[in-house]
Every structure is written in C-alpha cells, then in structure tokens.
Design an enzyme around this catalytic site. Structure first.
Site, PDB file in Angstrom:
ATOM      1  N   GLU A  72       0.794  -1.229   0.000  1.00  0.00           N
ATOM      2  CA  GLU A  72       0.000   0.000   0.000  1.00  0.00           C
ATOM      3  C   GLU A  72       0.828   1.282   0.000  1.00  0.00           C
ATOM      4  O   GLU A  72       0.501   2.217  -0.740  1.00  0.00           O
ATOM      5  CB  GLU A  72      -0.986   0.005   1.175  1.00  0.00           C
ATOM      6  CG  GLU A  72      -2.148  -0.962   1.029  1.00  0.00           C
ATOM      7  CD  GLU A  72      -1.792  -2.399   1.421  1.00  0.00           C
ATOM      8  OE1 GLU A  72      -0.653  -2.613   1.891  1.00  0.00           O
ATOM      9  OE2 GLU A  72      -2.641  -3.284   1.252  1.00  0.00           O
ATOM     10  N   ILE A  78      -5.360   2.606   5.514  1.00  0.00           N
ATOM     11  CA  ILE A  78      -4.858   3.944   5.167  1.00  0.00           C
ATOM     12  C   ILE A  78      -3.665   4.329   6.039  1.00  0.00           C
ATOM     13  O   ILE A  78      -2.799   5.093   5.610  1.00  0.00           O
ATOM     14  CB  ILE A  78      -5.990   4.991   5.256  1.00  0.00           C
ATOM     15  CG1 ILE A  78      -5.654   6.210   4.398  1.00  0.00           C
ATOM     16  CG2 ILE A  78      -6.289   5.395   6.696  1.00  0.00           C
ATOM     17  CD1 ILE A  78      -6.819   7.154   4.174  1.00  0.00           C
ATOM     18  N   HIS A 122     -11.560  -4.135   9.206  1.00  0.00           N
ATOM     19  CA  HIS A 122     -12.112  -4.004   7.851  1.00  0.00           C
ATOM     20  C   HIS A 122     -13.472  -3.310   7.859  1.00  0.00           C
ATOM     21  O   HIS A 122     -14.286  -3.533   6.968  1.00  0.00           O
ATOM     22  CB  HIS A 122     -12.265  -5.377   7.181  1.00  0.00           C
ATOM     23  CG  HIS A 122     -10.973  -6.003   6.748  1.00  0.00           C
ATOM     24  ND1 HIS A 122     -10.063  -6.507   7.632  1.00  0.00           N
ATOM     25  CD2 HIS A 122     -10.437  -6.195   5.512  1.00  0.00           C
ATOM     26  CE1 HIS A 122      -9.027  -7.007   6.969  1.00  0.00           C
ATOM     27  NE2 HIS A 122      -9.230  -6.813   5.674  1.00  0.00           N
TER      28      HIS A 122
END
Ligand SMILES: Cc1ncc(C[n+]2csc(CCOP(=O)(O)OP(=O)(O)O)c2C)c(N)n1
Ligand SMILES: [Mg+2]
Lengths: 345, 323
Positions: B59, B86, B128
């Site tokens: 990521e 993130i 999640h």
C-alpha cells in the site's frame, strides 16, 4: 573565469567533474556560514560534504528529460543537476526568491524545470515517487529515467523494498541510488543491518545492483552510466556509493558517537581532493589553474549569501496560497473566521 | 436506467479512461480479479494491463507511485482495498500528496484519486469496518468525497478525476449493491456542493455516505410523528459546503449531525463545533452528535450494528429533542 554548468549527461571528463564537486563543496560550506550568521530559515541543515562524487557522478549519467527525488541531504545533487545556487541558497534562507518561495527550505526543495520532483524530510519518502515517474515515462514514452537518491538509513524502510520490487516487476526506467555515508544520525550502518552489502538486496529483487567507491568520481560516473543506461532500456538498477559523512548529522551535531581516529580516516576519503590530485598528477592542469578555478567558484558561492540576505521573506498573505490549486478558494484564515464569529451581536 | 452504486463507479472509471488516456488504475486485485468489491471488473479487458495495473500488496508504494505518476503527467486512480489500511499509506498521503503543492511553492500539484471503501455492514471485523474519513479531513491539502447515492457515485468520481489536487474517494461497502434509477447524462450537481435531500421545518440533519439513507428513513418515522426534518448530504467533506448548511440551521434552529465514524474528534464533532460557532444565536438546543461509539467494531452483527448509528437511534434522538 566563467563557470559552465554541466548539461546533465553531456560530459564526464574529470576536470568538469572536479569543478562540479568543488561547487558543491563550496556551496555547502556557505550554507554552514549562512547558518552561523543566523540567516537560514530552517533549523535543519544537512550538509553533503564528503558525498560530492555521488551527486556529481550520478547526475553526469543522467539526461535532461530525467527526473529525480532526493533525501534531506540533497543540496549537492540538485546543484550537480544544474540548479541556480543563488535560488537554492535563498530557499534555504526561507526567502521569496527561493525555488519554492521560501515554503520548502533545504529539505523540501524542488524544481520541475530540472526534473527535481522534490527533496524529502521523511526518510524513504521520495523513493516510491520514482516508481510512479517511471510508469508515467513509459506510458508517455518520454525516454526519461527517474532516480531516487537516499541515504543508507533509508535501507531500513520497507517502502524501498516495495518500490524496488515494483520497478523490477514492471521493468521500469528507474534507479535507486543509495548514498552510503556510513551513518544514519548516530547509527553506523553495521549497527543498523547485518548485511551491509546493500546492492545484494536489489539483486535479490531482480535489479542490477552495484556498489562503487565514492572516492573516485570517475568510477562513480562510470557505474552510474551502466546502471542508468540499463534502466533506460528497461532494467532498473540500484547503485550504492560508499562515502563518509565528514561532519555531524545536522549543523549542531558534533558526532560525539564517532572517535577522532575514525573521523580522520573517514575524511581521507575525500573525492574532491582525490580528483584534484589526479588532475595535477596527470599533468592536465596545474595547481595554480585549480586554485584560480576554486577562487572563482568560491566567489560565485559567496555571492549567494549576499543575495540571500538581501532577499525578502515571502509575504504573510502567501501563507494560504498553494494549499490547493490556484483555481480553488484559499482556506479561510482562522483570524477571518474568528472576526466573523465574534462580530455577532 | 437502473444501476447499482458499484456499476456507477465502474462506469465512471470507464468513461474517464475513455476520455483521458492519462487515467490509469493501480492497486491490489484491480485487474484480473476485478477488484475486491468488483468495482473494476472487466476494465483490464477493455483497457489493458498497462492502464489497469495489478500491484503487489504494498500500500505505501501504491500510493507513493501514484504520487509520482501524478507529478509526471498521469492521472492515476490508486485503489486501497479497505480504508482501514490507510494508516500504512499515511506518509505518502499526508506528508507527500497533501503537501507537495505547498512545500514546492505551487510548482506542481498531485492530481490523483485514492479510491477506497469503508464502513460497517458486512461483519468484516475491527480491521475491515472502520470509518476513517476524519483522518483525511484533518489533513489540509487532501480533498475528500463520500458518495451516498448511485448518481453521486458516478458524478463525484468523474469530477474527482478532473480535479487538480489529490482526492480521497471513500465508498461505503454496504452501498455497492444499492440500485437507483439514474440518468447519467442529466446535469450533475457541482463538486463541493452539499445536497438538500429533504426539507422540513423542525430539525436539520447533516450527514453523508450511508448514514444519509438512515437519516432519510428516520425522517420518515419522524414525519409520522409530526416532526419534519431537513436532511443535508454533504457529498464532499473537503471542500465542505457550509454555505448550504447555514441557512437551514438559521431557519430551523435545531441540528443533528450524523456520522458513522467514532464520535471523538470525528467529522460530527467538527461540524457541531462549526455550526455552534457560526450559528449560535439561531440554535434552540445544543447541536447533537449521533456518531459511532468510541470502540472498535465487532464481527458479531449485533455488536457491529449496535456500535454505529442507525435509523432507530437517529429517530429516537430526534424525538427526544421535542419531548
Ligand atoms: C521516517 C523518518 N524517520 C526518522 C527521521 C529522523 N531522521 C532524519 S535523518 C535520519 C538519518 C537518516 O540517515 P540516512 O538515510 O543514512 O541519511 P543521511 O542523514 O546519512 O544522509 C533520521 C533518523 C525522519 N526524518 N524520517
Ligand atoms: Mg547515512
């Protein structure tokens, strides 16, 4: 004597390389002086003295369309790429006339005109940028290679390995250049990793990987040319340049964690002195010729200090500019909002 | 034409790619797999692997490469499979993408879109299911869009792909299968404008993303009790359209802010503070935050749904304002 800036990739002859390294050295010494005179904006200044061959040797292998990112110790790289030292110094001084209008400073200097996609104050932060630039170069067929310059400390960051893996997987025109000055702040490379043969990591990912001794700028330039040319042809590479950080990590650091004997030995590895000695030994120039060149360079760099001191700070009104695109409204200043809120009757 | 939120997103990507050869998609499973939630299905077939790029599970480098690509002429759409990841990308997002224009004195912007999805509703557990929009909203330099409707899924994504600055685009995982009859050729509401989805004189509910639908449900319940709510859908959290909110607050004087994100320092907190500061003289009651509990999300469906606002809590809370 007029000084010629190199067109990247145009010339790797030793005299030119010496001149460029000498400019970096002289510039960095002036940055230190600006700091001593209390004229720098940033409290964080990282000098690349001792690392000149990495900046100059690798930039000599790059072409005008190429792009690059640097770490926080990136003055020399930008200068070797052809930056205007006065605008650089003004940026370091936080002045409006600087490359980033005084908002970036030493660690966030950039110039799209020279393909400088930005210095970075996050260790490893600029590394994945070149993967994206490599993708774009291929997509748009620009023929550009993108080079990430970073220190040995960044080899501790996962993003380097993510980025090398992607570059190899996709065959991107990308080069990872590790300027190994042996230290990340006070931590010597062998105190940070068990395998200090850093290029082996790149090889494990399927990149070309080399380590070159930074003492000799011509060796660096030759290795860089091999690595950069292969990257342009679709085989990304990694080049570690071994050198020694002559002074402290940042201006105020006196390196108490290194002993004098080590520092003395480290400073023997001086690429500027080495190039000078070779030029003279080869009978190409006389010491007097080089003294004259040095003096001209020092005068050029002295002028950057005077220039910087004479420049204005960016106006306060520029504070809200460039958070977003100029076509969009600027953020509302806190004071404006307070005035409005407190004006209610 | 009837279509799902997911199809609208895919349509937006396909149309943008057709219109702009510099749009490329990159992320985990976006190509051959078709996207973890199927949004990019078949795009690799139509646009090829050079424009729909399957990446390793990296990521930080996905976002970082998107930054570099955006700086050198592409318009990348990076996909982050879950907004919960993130944090791994936060350096590239907050220190790089968000600040590059500013640090470099306006020389260059980072016109990239980071598409991701968040929220509860699929019993996906604590890692999640989060609503992390406040992380993004707290970072100057990042635009933030959160579509609640099928039409907005299309139009906000198309608009995001014309913006000069980095846009974080957070979809809601529970909305992908939602269907609406939409005419995508009809003129879209402007980017940065909030939508007034319902008008009433007793209460203003300000919300966004899936909570819009819960607020509209609650408004129906309230209407049956004689309480008429105005419901405002923010659509983008940056820019934040306070000028649409203000007249309704001043007219009505009672406000609830509804958000799925955790209450403390969340989007609802920011909105409540702003409304209180800006419209204090018009308020009959404190601005009420109805937001996610300050706890992790559980996999148990009962604990999961119990930890975020729903139509019942919204309607009950509103009812108590009038008790
Ligand atoms: C992510 C991150 N961690 C830590 C720091 C603090 N820091 C700044 S420079 C530095 C050492 C970096 O060493 P190296 O990469 O070898 O570069 P050098 O300073 O030697 O040129 C550290 C730890 C930082 N700026 N960013
Ligand atoms: Mg180092």
């Amino acid at each position: 004597m007029t000084l010629q800036h190199p067109i990247p990739g145009s010339n790797t002859d030793l005299h030119r390389l010496y001149q460029e390294m000498r400019r970096v050295r002289s510039f960095e010494e002036r940055v230190g002086e600006l700091f001593v005179r209390g004229q720098t904006a940033g409290s964080m200044l990282h000098l690349s003295i001792g690392e000149e061959s990495a900046a100059v040797g690798v930039c000599a292998a790059m072409q005008p369309q190429d792009t690059f990112t640097t770490h926080h110790r990136g003055h020399g790289i930008f200068l070797a790429r052809g930056a205007d030292p006065a605008r650089m110094m003004a940026e370091i001084g936080g002045k409006e006339a600087g490359y980033c209008h005084g908002k970036g400073g030493s660690m966030h200097i950039a110039d799209m005109g020279l393909g400088h996609l930005g210095a970075n104050a996050i260790v490893g932060g600029g590394i994945p940028t070149v993967v994206g630039a490599g993708l774009a170069a291929r997509h748009k067929k620009t023929g550009a290679v993108s080079v990430a310059f970073f220190g040995d400390g960044a080899t501790g960051q996962g993003i380097l390995y993510e980025s090398m893996n992607m570059a190899a997987l996709w065959g991107l025109p990308v080069v990872f250049c590790c300027i190994n000055n042996q230290y990340g702040m006070g931590t010597r490379i062998d105190q940070a990793t068990a395998n200090t043969r850093l290029h082996e990591r790149a090889q494990a990912f399927g990149l070309n990987g080399e380590t070159v001794d930074g003492l000799d700028v011509e060796s660096v330039a030759a290795a860089a040319r091999r690595i950069v040319d292969a990257a342009r042809a679709g085989k990304p590479g990694f080049l570690a340049v071994d050198c020694y950080r002559f002074y402290g990590h940042a201006r105020k650091d006196k390196s108490p964690y290194r002993d004098a004997a080590e520092e003395d030995a480290g400073r023997q590895k001086d690429p500027v002195a080495h190039a000078r000695a070779r030029l003279i030994a080869a009978g190409l120039v006389t010491a007097a010729d080089l003294d004259a060149l040095d003096a001209a360079i020092d005068a050029e760099m002295d002028a950057t200090i005077d220039f910087t001191i004479a420049q204005a700070e960016p106006p306060l009104s520029s504070m809200f500019r460039d958070v977003y695109d100029p076509s969009e409204p600027e953020p509302e200043p806190v004071r404006t909002r307070l005035d409005r809120v407190l004006a209610r009757e | 034409m009837e279509m799902t939120y997911r199809d609208a997103l895919r349509q937006a990507l396909a149309d943008a790619m057709r219109d702009d050869p510099d749009v490329v998609i990159m992320g985990e499973e976006v190509g051959r797999y078709g996207g973890a939630y199927g949004v990019t299905k078949d795009l690799i077939r139509d646009f090829g692997p050079d424009r729909v790029i399957d990446t390793p599970i990296s990521e930080p480098a996905i976002v970082g490469a998107a930054v570099g690509a955006a700086m050198t002429g592409l318009r990348p759409v990076a996909e982050l499979m879950y907004v919960d990841f993130i944090g791994m990308t936060m350096d590239q997002l907050a220190n790089q993408a968000a600040k590059i224009r500013y640090m470099f004195g306006g020389q260059i912007g980072v016109p990239m879109v980071l598409r991701t999805q968040g929220g509860t509703g699929r019993s996906a557990g604590a890692q999640h299911s989060q609503s992390l929009e406040a992380y993004v909203m707290h970072t100057p330099g990042l635009r933030l869009a959160m579509p609640a409707t099928v039409a907005d899924a299309y139009h906000l994504l198309r608009q995001a792909l014309t913006k000069p600055d980095p846009v974080v685009f957070i979809e809601h995982k529970a909305l992908y299968t939602m269907k609406e009859d939409v005419d995508l050729s009809a003129p879209a509401l402007e980017w940065g404008k909030a939508a007034v989805r319902r008008t009433g004189d007793d209460l203003v509910i300000v919300t966004y993303s899936r909570q819009l639908h819960y607020a509209l449900d609650a408004a129906k319940t309230l209407s049956a009790q004689g309480i008429e709510a105005t419901v405002i859908d923010l659509r983008t959290l940056n820019p934040l359209d306070f000028e649409t909110i203000r007249p309704h607050v001043e007219r009505v004087g009672r406000v609830m802010v509804v958000s799925e994100g955790a209450m403390t320092c969340g989007v609802a907190a920011e909105l409540a503070a702003r409304i209180t500061e800006e419209c204090f003289d018009f308020l009959h009651d404190p601005v009420i935050r109805v937001a996610g509990e300050d706890i992790p999300i559980s996999v148990s469906t009962q604990l999961e749904s119990g930890s975020v606002p729903g139509p019942k809590l919204i309607a009950e809370t509103a009812g108590r304002l009038f008790a």
